[in-house]
Design a protein around this motif. Structure first.
Motif, PDB file in Angstrom:
ATOM      1  N   GLU A   5      23.168  28.510  68.882  1.00  0.00           N
ATOM      2  CA  GLU A   5      22.650  30.148  69.355  1.00  0.00           C
ATOM      3  C   GLU A   5      23.954  31.117  69.405  1.00  0.00           C
ATOM      4  OE1 GLU A   5      19.778  30.596  71.291  1.00  0.00           O
ATOM      5  OE2 GLU A   5      19.491  28.128  71.793  1.00  0.00           O
ATOM      6  N   PHE A   6      23.013  32.728  69.010  1.00  0.00           N
ATOM      7  CA  PHE A   6      24.108  33.895  68.328  1.00  0.00           C
ATOM      8  C   PHE A   6      23.622  34.863  70.057  1.00  0.00           C
ATOM      9  CE2 PHE A   6      24.673  32.192  64.395  1.00  0.00           C
ATOM     10  CZ  PHE A   6      25.382  33.058  64.311  1.00  0.00           C
ATOM     11  N   ASP A   7      22.274  34.882  70.634  1.00  0.00           N
ATOM     12  CA  ASP A   7      21.692  35.777  71.541  1.00  0.00           C
ATOM     13  C   ASP A   7      21.888  34.722  72.551  1.00  0.00           C
ATOM     14  OD1 ASP A   7      21.419  37.807  69.696  1.00  0.00           O
ATOM     15  OD2 ASP A   7      20.104  36.189  68.532  1.00  0.00           O
ATOM     16  N   ARG A   8      21.876  33.572  73.119  1.00  0.00           N
ATOM     17  CA  ARG A   8      21.649  33.588  74.647  1.00  0.00           C
ATOM     18  C   ARG A   8      23.242  33.376  75.146  1.00  0.00           C
ATOM     19  NH1 ARG A   8      20.909  28.438  76.713  1.00  0.00           N
ATOM     20  NH2 ARG A   8      21.425  27.108  74.748  1.00  0.00           N
ATOM     21  N   ILE A  42      28.627  29.055  76.032  1.00  0.00           N
ATOM     22  CA  ILE A  42      29.061  28.800  75.407  1.00  0.00           C
ATOM     23  C   ILE A  42      28.659  27.330  74.179  1.00  0.00           C
ATOM     24  CG2 ILE A  42      31.241  27.604  74.946  1.00  0.00           C
ATOM     25  CD1 ILE A  42      32.797  29.145  77.352  1.00  0.00           C
ATOM     26  N   HIS A  43      28.417  28.339  72.808  1.00  0.00           N
ATOM     27  CA  HIS A  43      27.328  26.862  72.320  1.00  0.00           C
ATOM     28  C   HIS A  43      28.657  26.905  71.378  1.00  0.00           C
ATOM     29  CE1 HIS A  43      24.174  29.448  74.142  1.00  0.00           C
ATOM     30  NE2 HIS A  43      24.386  30.732  73.880  1.00  0.00           N
ATOM     31  N   ALA A  61      31.275  28.234  67.302  1.00  0.00           N
ATOM     32  CA  ALA A  61      31.265  28.375  68.489  1.00  0.00           C
ATOM     33  C   ALA A  61      30.875  29.404  68.631  1.00  0.00           C
ATOM     34  CB  ALA A  61      32.150  27.378  69.160  1.00  0.00           C
ATOM     35  N   VAL A  62      29.797  30.196  69.799  1.00  0.00           N
ATOM     36  CA  VAL A  62      29.666  31.509  70.183  1.00  0.00           C
ATOM     37  C   VAL A  62      29.828  31.350  71.498  1.00  0.00           C
ATOM     38  CG1 VAL A  62      28.147  33.137  69.928  1.00  0.00           C
ATOM     39  CG2 VAL A  62      27.848  31.381  68.107  1.00  0.00           C
ATOM     40  N   ALA A  63      30.451  32.103  71.434  1.00  0.00           N
ATOM     41  CA  ALA A  63      30.429  32.478  73.438  1.00  0.00           C
ATOM     42  C   ALA A  63      30.313  33.947  74.437  1.00  0.00           C
ATOM     43  CB  ALA A  63      32.181  31.879  74.225  1.00  0.00           C
ATOM     44  N   LYS A  64      29.371  34.087  74.271  1.00  0.00           N
ATOM     45  CA  LYS A  64      28.739  35.158  74.923  1.00  0.00           C
ATOM     46  C   LYS A  64      28.095  35.171  76.345  1.00  0.00           C
ATOM     47  CE  LYS A  64      23.986  38.121  73.916  1.00  0.00           C
ATOM     48  NZ  LYS A  64      23.995  38.356  75.313  1.00  0.00           N
ATOM     49  N   ILE A 102      32.172  37.086  71.444  1.00  0.00           N
ATOM     50  CA  ILE A 102      32.855  35.782  70.520  1.00  0.00           C
ATOM     51  C   ILE A 102      32.613  34.927  70.406  1.00  0.00           C
ATOM     52  CG2 ILE A 102      35.988  34.720  70.657  1.00  0.00           C
ATOM     53  CD1 ILE A 102      35.892  35.870  73.177  1.00  0.00           C
ATOM     54  N   ILE A 103      32.293  34.840  68.196  1.00  0.00           N
ATOM     55  CA  ILE A 103      32.299  34.104  67.554  1.00  0.00           C
ATOM     56  C   ILE A 103      33.512  33.332  66.206  1.00  0.00           C
ATOM     57  CG2 ILE A 103      30.820  33.847  64.944  1.00  0.00           C
ATOM     58  CD1 ILE A 103      28.924  35.752  65.674  1.00  0.00           C
ATOM     59  N   ILE A 104      33.151  31.980  66.977  1.00  0.00           N
ATOM     60  CA  ILE A 104      34.615  31.296  66.211  1.00  0.00           C
ATOM     61  C   ILE A 104      34.113  30.693  64.353  1.00  0.00           C
ATOM     62  CG2 ILE A 104      36.225  30.082  67.445  1.00  0.00           C
ATOM     63  CD1 ILE A 104      35.619  30.717  69.753  1.00  0.00           C
ATOM     64  N   VAL A 105      34.852  31.099  63.896  1.00  0.00           N
ATOM     65  CA  VAL A 105      34.660  29.679  62.610  1.00  0.00           C
ATOM     66  C   VAL A 105      36.404  29.156  62.027  1.00  0.00           C
ATOM     67  CG1 VAL A 105      33.628  28.618  60.715  1.00  0.00           C
ATOM     68  CG2 VAL A 105      32.298  30.920  62.302  1.00  0.00           C
ATOM     69  N   PRO A 106      36.979  28.174  62.855  1.00  0.00           N
ATOM     70  CA  PRO A 106      38.196  28.480  62.607  1.00  0.00           C
ATOM     71  C   PRO A 106      37.750  27.455  61.637  1.00  0.00           C
ATOM     72  CG  PRO A 106      37.178  26.817  64.706  1.00  0.00           C
ATOM     73  CD  PRO A 106      35.484  27.317  63.816  1.00  0.00           C
ATOM     74  N   ALA A 107      37.312  26.703  60.518  1.00  0.00           N
ATOM     75  CA  ALA A 107      37.277  26.382  59.491  1.00  0.00           C
ATOM     76  C   ALA A 107      36.212  26.664  58.294  1.00  0.00           C
ATOM     77  CB  ALA A 107      37.594  25.574  59.144  1.00  0.00           C
ATOM     78  N   LEU A 108      36.556  28.722  57.575  1.00  0.00           N
ATOM     79  CA  LEU A 108      35.528  29.210  57.117  1.00  0.00           C
ATOM     80  C   LEU A 108      35.329  27.972  55.961  1.00  0.00           C
ATOM     81  CD1 LEU A 108      33.533  31.254  57.416  1.00  0.00           C
ATOM     82  CD2 LEU A 108      34.887  33.019  56.561  1.00  0.00           C
ATOM     83  N   ASN A 109      36.275  28.682  54.684  1.00  0.00           N
ATOM     84  CA  ASN A 109      35.789  27.008  53.730  1.00  0.00           C
ATOM     85  C   ASN A 109      35.796  26.065  54.055  1.00  0.00           C
ATOM     86  OD1 ASN A 109      34.989  26.070  51.013  1.00  0.00           O
ATOM     87  ND2 ASN A 109      37.176  27.763  50.227  1.00  0.00           N
ATOM     88  N   TYR A 110      34.948  25.485  54.104  1.00  0.00           N
ATOM     89  CA  TYR A 110      35.515  23.612  55.493  1.00  0.00           C
ATOM     90  C   TYR A 110      35.652  22.785  53.811  1.00  0.00           C
ATOM     91  CZ  TYR A 110      34.287  19.661  58.464  1.00  0.00           C
ATOM     92  OH  TYR A 110      34.685  19.066  58.769  1.00  0.00           O
TER      93      TYR A 110
END
Ligand SMILES: [Zn+2]
Length: 339
Positions: free
Chosen positions: A20-23, A26-27, A50-53, A93-101
């Motif tokens: 979820e990006f808009d709710r 912490i997702h 992970a997205v924290a909004k 906050i949008i978190i992608v720890p390992a973008l080129n997975y």
């Protein structure tokens, strides 16, 4: 480079955000990329996100593992995604720890699937290889949500850096000042006004072209992290998020030394295959003409080493990591301390 018209004509990304990006909340979820292959006919690649909004406010996009063998970013971001407290957040906050997975799982700079170097694949292609699809998803789906972007890098298996955060010299001086202010908030021991030797296809260039505040790092290298560089990475994310007003609290003011990389003279490339002997270490001051490394020929004895000298006064900001070099390898990068 790309324009809005070019983007409109592209088909939608085949990647699906299962988060979820808009709710508010912490997702934890995945970016799911279909990847049909021999061992999984209708398989996919699941990239953790992970997205924290919490309410309204700016959005930060934090990414690690753009290159798969650079570890401070993934360490800081897996930790942040696990430990964030929602009541400390205002905005998103949008978190992608390992973008080129795929590259991250293989421990390699580029993807083992397609040999794609993610940071040379932007703005990406929705119908391209998996690495190009990741770049396209970032460009068209993630970046438009972001006000500020922090993309972690380190030296990987072949380079080792003084720990620094950096932004680029930009034509738009207002945007450039905002980027350098965010670099300062990261609070690494060194901060760099960067001149890229190879800017085409970079995440940085795409984000900057879209007007985003963009911060990158080089926090160490050698295909591992140290206790010191991991701490710098973790503190840096908090500093940038506080600076952007997305995390509560004022950024801790940490002293940083500003380094310039003014041009081609910063870079030294090996001209032979050989065994590298460092003659100075990271952070050491050098003067123009001083030997900084030599490469010993390894196919015979009795041959003089090939000596590399500093083309300018400065400090050693990066060095080749493995002991053997090939002709064309970057063996040293010098920076100039601002006084
Ligand atoms: Zn990198």
């Amino acid at each position: 480079m790309f324009g809005p018209a070019a983007i409109e004509n592209l088909p939608p990304s085949p990647m699906v955000a299962k988060v979820e990006f808009d709710r508010d909340g912490i997702h934890h979820g995945f970016l799911r990329m279909p990847y049909s292959r021999d061992d999984s006919a209708w398989g996919s690649i699941l990239i953790p996100i992970a997205v924290a909004k919490n309410g309204d406010g700016p959005t930060a996009l934090l990414t690690g593992g753009n290159h798969g063998d650079e570890y401070e970013g993934p360490i800081a971001l897996f930790d942040l995604a696990r430990s964030l407290k929602l009541d400390q957040v205002s905005g998103r906050i949008i978190i992608v720890p390992a973008l080129n997975y795929p590259a991250f799982r293989a421990g390699t700079r580029t993807s083992p699937i397609d040999k794609g170097n993610l940071n040379r694949s932007f703005p990406g292609r929705p119908f391209g290889n998996p690495t190009e699809k990741i770049a396209d998803f970032v460009t068209r789906d993630l970046l438009p949500m972001a006000d500020i972007v922090l993309d972690y890098h380190s030296g990987g298996r072949t380079l080792d850096f003084l720990p620094f955060a950096a932004a680029h010299i930009l034509d738009d001086k207002r945007q450039e000042a905002a980027c350098f202010a965010a670099v300062e908030a990261f609070g690494a021991p060194y901060s760099v006004k960067m001149l890229e030797i190879d800017a085409v296809g970079m995440f940085d260039t795409t984000a900057e072209t879209m007007g985003k505040v963009f911060v990158t790092t080089e926090l160490g290298g050698g295909g591992t992290a140290s206790a010191r560089t991991a701490q710098i990475a973790k503190r840096g994310a908090l500093g940038v998020l506080r600076h952007a007003g997305i995390l509560k609290g004022a950024p801790e003011k940490r002293p940083t030394k500003w380094l310039d990389m003014p041009g081609d003279d910063c870079f030294t490339f090996s001209e032979i295959d050989g065994l590298i002997e460092p003659l100075v270490d990271l952070g050491d001051a050098v003067v123009k003409g001083q030997p900084i490394a030599c490469a010993h020929p390894i196919d015979r004895t009795g041959v003089e080493p090939f000596t590399y000298t500093a083309k300018m006064d400065g400090v050693l900001a990066a060095r080749h990591f493995p002991g053997l070099v090939k002709a064309g390898d970057c063996i040293a990068v010098l920076g100039v301390l601002e006084t």
